[in-house]
Design a protein around this motif. Structure first.
Motif, PDB file in Angstrom:
ATOM      1  N   SER A 295       0.828  -1.208   0.000  1.00  0.00           N
ATOM      2  CA  SER A 295       0.000   0.000   0.000  1.00  0.00           C
ATOM      3  C   SER A 295       0.862   1.257   0.000  1.00  0.00           C
ATOM      4  O   SER A 295       0.567   2.233  -0.689  1.00  0.00           O
ATOM      5  CB  SER A 295      -0.943   0.009   1.210  1.00  0.00           C
ATOM      6  N   LEU A 296       1.951   1.230   0.776  1.00  0.00           N
ATOM      7  CA  LEU A 296       2.848   2.380   0.800  1.00  0.00           C
ATOM      8  C   LEU A 296       3.541   2.560  -0.547  1.00  0.00           C
ATOM      9  O   LEU A 296       3.646   3.680  -1.056  1.00  0.00           O
ATOM     10  CB  LEU A 296       3.889   2.226   1.909  1.00  0.00           C
ATOM     11  N   ALA A 297       4.030   1.458  -1.135  1.00  0.00           N
ATOM     12  CA  ALA A 297       4.693   1.552  -2.445  1.00  0.00           C
ATOM     13  C   ALA A 297       3.743   2.136  -3.487  1.00  0.00           C
ATOM     14  O   ALA A 297       4.138   2.974  -4.312  1.00  0.00           O
ATOM     15  CB  ALA A 297       5.199   0.176  -2.882  1.00  0.00           C
ATOM     16  N   GLU A 298       2.484   1.725  -3.452  1.00  0.00           N
ATOM     17  CA  GLU A 298       1.491   2.265  -4.389  1.00  0.00           C
ATOM     18  C   GLU A 298       1.219   3.740  -4.109  1.00  0.00           C
ATOM     19  O   GLU A 298       1.065   4.542  -5.046  1.00  0.00           O
ATOM     20  CB  GLU A 298       0.200   1.453  -4.297  1.00  0.00           C
ATOM     21  N   ALA A 299       1.150   4.100  -2.832  1.00  0.00           N
ATOM     22  CA  ALA A 299       0.916   5.504  -2.481  1.00  0.00           C
ATOM     23  C   ALA A 299       2.087   6.382  -2.913  1.00  0.00           C
ATOM     24  O   ALA A 299       1.893   7.508  -3.386  1.00  0.00           O
ATOM     25  CB  ALA A 299       0.686   5.633  -0.971  1.00  0.00           C
ATOM     26  N   LEU A 300       3.310   5.884  -2.760  1.00  0.00           N
ATOM     27  CA  LEU A 300       4.490   6.615  -3.217  1.00  0.00           C
ATOM     28  C   LEU A 300       4.466   6.785  -4.736  1.00  0.00           C
ATOM     29  O   LEU A 300       4.810   7.843  -5.266  1.00  0.00           O
ATOM     30  CB  LEU A 300       5.761   5.883  -2.789  1.00  0.00           C
TER      31      LEU A 300
END
Length: 464
Positions: A295-300
């Motif tokens: 989720s963080l990688a996608e948000a970044l």
């Protein structure tokens, strides 16, 4: 004669793949997801490369049917096949009647609207349970199998059983991917500008473009993978213009840079359209819940897309952002910015998210210049440990932090092992306003420093 534009959207892919931290299950789940493309070809009369298949990748399917009964049979049977093969995944479908040989932009938009409506409707799982049933402890779904592995016991629900079966020959563990600092990286990359490009293509061109785009993404991955030892990277999703991989933290930044470069080159070579991509890198340890890391990688990735589109709304330039996860969970990127990446001292507010870093873009920090700066700070005699102290002072007092930075610079001027002039040049390449004496500058409407990013990379990676 009427023609029908059919669309399907597979939901729950990320949760299906990353609901566990067992690498064998993650890879098995990704293999199951990849096989779903073949299920559509099996249930329809179309094969890969057919001009009527517009898109069939990454859980997104669009196809044109001439025969009403055939698409009705697909609508009826396809969800059952998918949900039985991958417990936990659901599928939304929609159809739009079209008048011409190819869908117009309005017809494609209408299909997306109908798919969005279907996605918002709740679905019933295939493995409901009642209170008398024993549940698998990790998933709270009905227990279907208990498998012994030495002294260990694996208690599986149907979804877990399917994943182990799909990847029965894989012996790898997440621990195998860790570097010496016990860190690995989740990388998510996504192409730019497809929404504007696809409606401009003809039917035949869309189908051919989709196949060639998939090939470009795969070949870009293989080219970037050459810098990584084979046992230090695992591809999880590699379809269309999407890529999600897990790899040793030492390789993540360089791997992503090469992937972005090769993606640009190969999309132009294979599709005659030079495309760009954005990426996010989430650094974490093996115990961190992977659905949060993804989720963080996608948000970044989304954050860098937003920044890049502000530079060029027609085709955002290739760029990336990264973050080393130090908290226990992930709520949103904005929450990370507020809690971890914003410094408030007695006089000013400073942001530590200096990126995105770009592959090639005037007046923006470049990935290669950032990498060179990290390498320089890694050298013997570097003041990086003192700059950690400076970051601490920066959160307390502007004057004290400036005084400490002056002392650091006096120290490095007399240090023959570390050339301050070289570092000045490195910093100026990232941004002309930066130098050893000026590590906080105005950027993107905020006061920002790149030193936190440098410290992040140094803390999660080892020298090559």
């Amino acid at each position: 004669m009427s023609r029908y534009l059919y669309g399907a959207s597979v939901q729950g892919i990320q949760e299906f793949i990353f609901k566990t931290n067992q690498l064998q299950e993650i890879v098995g789940a990704s293999k199951i997801v990849k096989s779903l493309e073949v299920e559509f070809e099996n249930i329809s009369s179309y094969q890969k490369g057919d001009k009527n298949i517009l898109v069939n990748a990454a859980g997104n399917i669009k196809a044109i049917f001439d025969d009403k009964k055939e698409f009705e049979d697909v609508v009826k049977e396809f969800p059952k096949k998918i949900m039985q093969k991958a417990y936990g995944i659901t599928i939304s479908q929609a159809v739009v009647e079209i008048n011409g040989d190819q869908p117009t932009k309005d017809e494609l938009n209408l299909l997306e609207q109908r798919l969005k409506i279907q996605r918002n409707k709740p679905s019933i799982p295939l493995d409901p349970h009642i209170n008398i049933m024993e549940l698998a402890p990790k998933t709270a779904r009905p227990l279907v199998k208990i498998e012994k592995k030495g002294d260990d016991e694996i208690r599986m629900d149907m979804s877990t059983k399917q994943k182990y079966k799909a990847n029965a020959d894989n012996k790898g563990q997440l621990a195998d991917l860790l570097n010496g600092k016990k860190k690995l990286a989740v990388i998510h990359a996504d192409g730019n500008g497809l929404g504007q490009l696809i409606p401009k293509l003809s039917n035949t061109n869309i189908s051919e473009f989709s196949v060639n785009l998939d090939k470009a993404t795969r070949d870009a991955y293989e080219e970037a993978k050459k810098i990584v030892q084979d046992n230090k990277i695992r591809k999880i999703i590699l379809d269309g213009d999407d890529m999600t991989v897990i790899c040793n933290a030492n390789y993540a930044l360089e791997f992503t840079k090469i992937f972005l470069k090769k993606f640009e080159e190969l999309t132009e070579k294979y599709t005659n359209h030079k495309l760009t991509a954005c990426a996010g890198i989430a650094y974490c340890n093996e115990k961190y819940p992977f659905h949060y890391a993804v989720s963080l990688a996608e948000a970044l990735c989304s954050a860098t897309k937003k920044h890049a589109k502000a530079i060029n709304k027609d085709l955002a330039p290739s760029s990336l952002m990264f973050h080393n996860i130090q908290s226990s969970n992930f709520q949103s990127w904005d929450k990370f910015l507020e809690d971890e990446l914003t410094i408030q001292n007695d006089q000013e507010t400073i942001r530590c998210d200096f990126g995105p870093y770009y592959l090639s873009q005037n007046e923006q920090p470049l990935i290669v210049d950032f990498e060179n700066t990290v390498k320089a700070y890694r050298q013997e005699g570097s003041p990086i440990s003192r700059l950690r102290e400076w970051m601490g002072e920066l959160s307390k007092s502007k004057q004290y932090s400036e005084n400490l930075l002056d002392r650091i610079n006096e120290m490095i001027k007399t240090n023959n092992k570390w050339k301050c002039e070289i570092m000045d040049n490195n910093l100026k390449k990232i941004n002309p306003k930066l130098c050893n004496q000026e590590l906080v500058i105005d950027k993107d409407g905020y006061r920002k420093t790149p030193i936190y990013d440098v410290l992040q990379i140094l803390s999660v990676t080892e020298a090559n």
